[in-house]
Design an enzyme around this catalytic site. Sequence first.
Site, PDB file in Angstrom:
ATOM      1  N   GLY A 190     -36.291  63.641  39.000  1.00 10.94           N
ATOM      2  CA  GLY A 190     -36.354  64.376  40.267  1.00 10.94           C
ATOM      3  C   GLY A 190     -36.271  65.869  40.014  1.00 10.94           C
ATOM      4  O   GLY A 190     -35.644  66.301  39.050  1.00 10.94           O
ATOM      5  N   GLY A 250     -32.379  64.488  33.552  1.00 13.36           N
ATOM      6  CA  GLY A 250     -31.111  63.817  33.808  1.00 13.36           C
ATOM      7  C   GLY A 250     -30.985  62.571  32.949  1.00 13.36           C
ATOM      8  O   GLY A 250     -31.647  62.462  31.904  1.00 13.36           O
ATOM      9  N   THR A 253     -29.536  67.816  36.576  1.00 13.10           N
ATOM     10  CA  THR A 253     -29.474  66.900  37.725  1.00 13.10           C
ATOM     11  C   THR A 253     -28.544  67.474  38.776  1.00 13.10           C
ATOM     12  O   THR A 253     -27.451  67.964  38.449  1.00 13.10           O
ATOM     13  CB  THR A 253     -28.996  65.464  37.394  1.00 13.10           C
ATOM     14  OG1 THR A 253     -28.723  64.795  38.638  1.00 13.10           O
ATOM     15  CG2 THR A 253     -27.770  65.399  36.528  1.00 13.10           C
ATOM     16  N   ILE A 254     -28.997  67.394  40.016  1.00 10.97           N
ATOM     17  CA  ILE A 254     -28.113  67.864  41.094  1.00 10.97           C
ATOM     18  C   ILE A 254     -26.913  66.933  41.207  1.00 10.97           C
ATOM     19  O   ILE A 254     -25.897  67.310  41.774  1.00 10.97           O
ATOM     20  CB  ILE A 254     -28.842  67.950  42.450  1.00 10.97           C
ATOM     21  CG1 ILE A 254     -29.303  66.563  42.937  1.00 10.97           C
ATOM     22  CG2 ILE A 254     -29.997  68.925  42.393  1.00 10.97           C
ATOM     23  CD1 ILE A 254     -29.618  66.533  44.425  1.00 10.97           C
ATOM     24  N   ASP A 255     -27.013  65.718  40.674  1.00 11.26           N
ATOM     25  CA  ASP A 255     -25.930  64.736  40.837  1.00 11.26           C
ATOM     26  C   ASP A 255     -24.733  65.000  39.918  1.00 11.26           C
ATOM     27  O   ASP A 255     -23.663  64.425  40.125  1.00 11.26           O
ATOM     28  CB  ASP A 255     -26.461  63.318  40.564  1.00 11.26           C
ATOM     29  CG  ASP A 255     -27.475  62.878  41.604  1.00 11.26           C
ATOM     30  OD1 ASP A 255     -27.499  63.471  42.696  1.00 11.26           O
ATOM     31  OD2 ASP A 255     -28.256  61.943  41.327  1.00 11.26           O
ATOM     32  N   GLY A 263     -26.444  61.395  45.812  1.00 10.78           N
ATOM     33  CA  GLY A 263     -25.407  60.864  44.926  1.00 10.78           C
ATOM     34  C   GLY A 263     -25.502  59.353  44.946  1.00 10.78           C
ATOM     35  O   GLY A 263     -24.919  58.701  45.801  1.00 10.78           O
ATOM     36  N   ARG A 264     -26.284  58.834  44.042  1.00  5.11           N
ATOM     37  CA  ARG A 264     -26.557  57.391  44.010  1.00  5.11           C
ATOM     38  C   ARG A 264     -25.352  56.605  43.500  1.00  5.11           C
ATOM     39  O   ARG A 264     -24.867  55.708  44.162  1.00  5.11           O
ATOM     40  CB  ARG A 264     -27.765  57.148  43.101  1.00  5.11           C
ATOM     41  CG  ARG A 264     -28.173  55.708  42.910  1.00  5.11           C
ATOM     42  CD  ARG A 264     -29.433  55.650  42.092  1.00  5.11           C
ATOM     43  NE  ARG A 264     -30.561  56.166  42.845  1.00  5.11           N
ATOM     44  CZ  ARG A 264     -31.346  55.419  43.621  1.00  5.11           C
ATOM     45  NH1 ARG A 264     -31.132  54.132  43.719  1.00  5.11           N
ATOM     46  NH2 ARG A 264     -32.345  55.964  44.270  1.00  5.11           N
ATOM     47  N   ARG A 315     -22.618  61.891  65.382  1.00  2.56           N
ATOM     48  CA  ARG A 315     -23.972  62.275  65.003  1.00  2.56           C
ATOM     49  C   ARG A 315     -24.074  62.323  63.481  1.00  2.56           C
ATOM     50  O   ARG A 315     -23.095  62.621  62.791  1.00  2.56           O
ATOM     51  CB  ARG A 315     -24.318  63.669  65.534  1.00  2.56           C
ATOM     52  CG  ARG A 315     -24.284  63.788  67.040  1.00  2.56           C
ATOM     53  CD  ARG A 315     -25.541  63.214  67.666  1.00  2.56           C
ATOM     54  NE  ARG A 315     -25.679  63.601  69.049  1.00  2.56           N
ATOM     55  CZ  ARG A 315     -25.178  62.909  70.076  1.00  2.56           C
ATOM     56  NH1 ARG A 315     -24.487  61.806  69.868  1.00  2.56           N
ATOM     57  NH2 ARG A 315     -25.375  63.325  71.318  1.00  2.56           N
ATOM     58  N   LEU A 371     -33.368  69.080  50.931  1.00  2.56           N
ATOM     59  CA  LEU A 371     -32.944  70.485  51.001  1.00  2.56           C
ATOM     60  C   LEU A 371     -32.008  70.793  49.837  1.00  2.56           C
ATOM     61  O   LEU A 371     -31.960  71.926  49.350  1.00  2.56           O
ATOM     62  CB  LEU A 371     -32.237  70.766  52.324  1.00  2.56           C
ATOM     63  CG  LEU A 371     -33.114  70.696  53.576  1.00  2.56           C
ATOM     64  CD1 LEU A 371     -32.268  70.833  54.827  1.00  2.56           C
ATOM     65  CD2 LEU A 371     -34.171  71.799  53.532  1.00  2.56           C
TER      66      LEU A 371
HETATM   67  O1  F6P Z   1     -31.301  62.060  40.780  1.00  2.00           O
HETATM   68  C1  F6P Z   1     -31.206  62.929  41.818  1.00  2.00           C
HETATM   69  C2  F6P Z   1     -31.455  62.283  43.141  1.00  2.00           C
HETATM   70  O2  F6P Z   1     -31.319  63.343  43.977  1.00  2.00           O
HETATM   71  C3  F6P Z   1     -30.568  61.113  43.579  1.00  2.00           C
HETATM   72  O3  F6P Z   1     -29.312  61.492  44.079  1.00  2.00           O
HETATM   73  C4  F6P Z   1     -31.418  60.455  44.611  1.00  2.00           C
HETATM   74  O4  F6P Z   1     -31.071  59.110  44.809  1.00  2.00           O
HETATM   75  C5  F6P Z   1     -32.779  60.592  44.018  1.00  2.00           C
HETATM   76  O5  F6P Z   1     -32.767  61.777  43.254  1.00  2.00           O
HETATM   77  C6  F6P Z   1     -33.899  60.585  45.015  1.00  2.00           C
HETATM   78  O6  F6P Z   1     -35.086  60.901  44.370  1.00  2.00           O
HETATM   79  P1  F6P Z   1     -36.556  60.610  44.900  1.00  2.00           P
HETATM   80  O7  F6P Z   1     -36.492  60.374  46.367  1.00  2.00           O
HETATM   81  O8  F6P Z   1     -37.312  61.849  44.525  1.00  2.00           O
HETATM   82  O9  F6P Z   1     -37.031  59.419  44.160  1.00  2.00           O
END
Ligand code: F6P
Length: 363
Positions: A12, A115, A138-140, A183-184, A278, A285
């Site tokens: 990503g 990542g 990685t942003i994660d 954050g998976r 909500r 973003l």
């Molecule tokens: O690995 C970064 C991440 O932002 C995860 O947190 C997220 O699940 C994933 O990428 C989503 O990536 P895409 O929608 O581009 O497959």
Amino acid sequence: MMQKIGIVTGGGDCPGLNAVIRAVVKAAALRGWEALGFIGGYEGMLDPVQTCDLDYRRLGGLLYRGGTILGTSNHGRFSVRTGLGETRRVPEEILQAARLNFERLGLQALVCIGGDGSLTIAQQLYETGIPVVGVPKTIDNDLKATWMTFGFETAYTCAVDALDRLHTTAESHNRVMVLEVMGRYAGWIATYAGLAGGADVILIPEIEFHYEAIVRKIAEREQQGKRFTIIIVAEGAKEGGGAMVTAGPEQADRETRLGGIGQAVAAEIERRTGKESRCVVLGYLQRGGPPTAWDRQLCTRFGVFAVEMIADRLFGHMAALTDDGVVPVSLAEVVGGIRRVPPDGELVRVGRALGISFGNDGG
Ligand code: F6P
């Protein structure tokens, strides 16, 4: 000795990818080396090979430009699907095809910026005979062996900005506001942003949550005269005994898309408390736009270090941020598992000390 190096950005996209490319290309050029980029992630290494020349004199404005000028991909023929499950091996013929093309191009080293998935591929390419160095993206922030990945600070700063904005509207309407962030398997963005943005409830993949605990927190706040509540939830958070909420079907060559936990939490809270709730999904973003100042310096250090590792022939290693600054760590140490928020660690303890609920019995 004259070198010609390749650069590939995988997985990503992430703020700071271009800043790393800039640092690598500039540091390489100052040593008299040439650089080329593979287009569209690792796929660019396969036939038909797609590359572009990276001539520092023709590159401008990369330090602060989001995304990656090389393009990237998080699915396709190199898919390894890492995370918490078993890591797959890229098919041997794909690895060999990439190696052959790498050699045909006359390259002496490959900088892999990625990542856990992309660095797993990097490690496999290294085992196939390509002299690889890695840069942690990685942003994660869930990579092992580095204190921080680049892009993470920008992502959680974006989440903090969203929390600041949600606070004022939540307060005006006496509402429960739920912010869903990425954050998976690791809740670093939710935890850091939750602490920095004054969330009342932080829900992360590492701690299964129970609605009773969240409802209790909301009631406690009401008693204190606080008629609004801010909840931040990582996309991979799940209810005790439940499953992650997905936004699409399972696919063979990529991770299943997550999404919807924020809406589920908001609906259930409204049902249980009668309070208007909500949800806002921050989504991409967090990944777009320019890197923060912190990320720019980190990308710059990582990029320069990648070139130094090549000069020192320290292949099969990744640049990692530690107490001693940026150091090399073996890619083998980085891949195969991820770094998660310790449920009993300092961050969660600090949150609990401030009365933040993590949606379980601990508060
Ligand atoms: O690995 C970064 C991440 O932002 C995860 O947190 C997220 O699940 C994933 O990428 C989503 O990536 P895409 O929608 O581009 O497959």
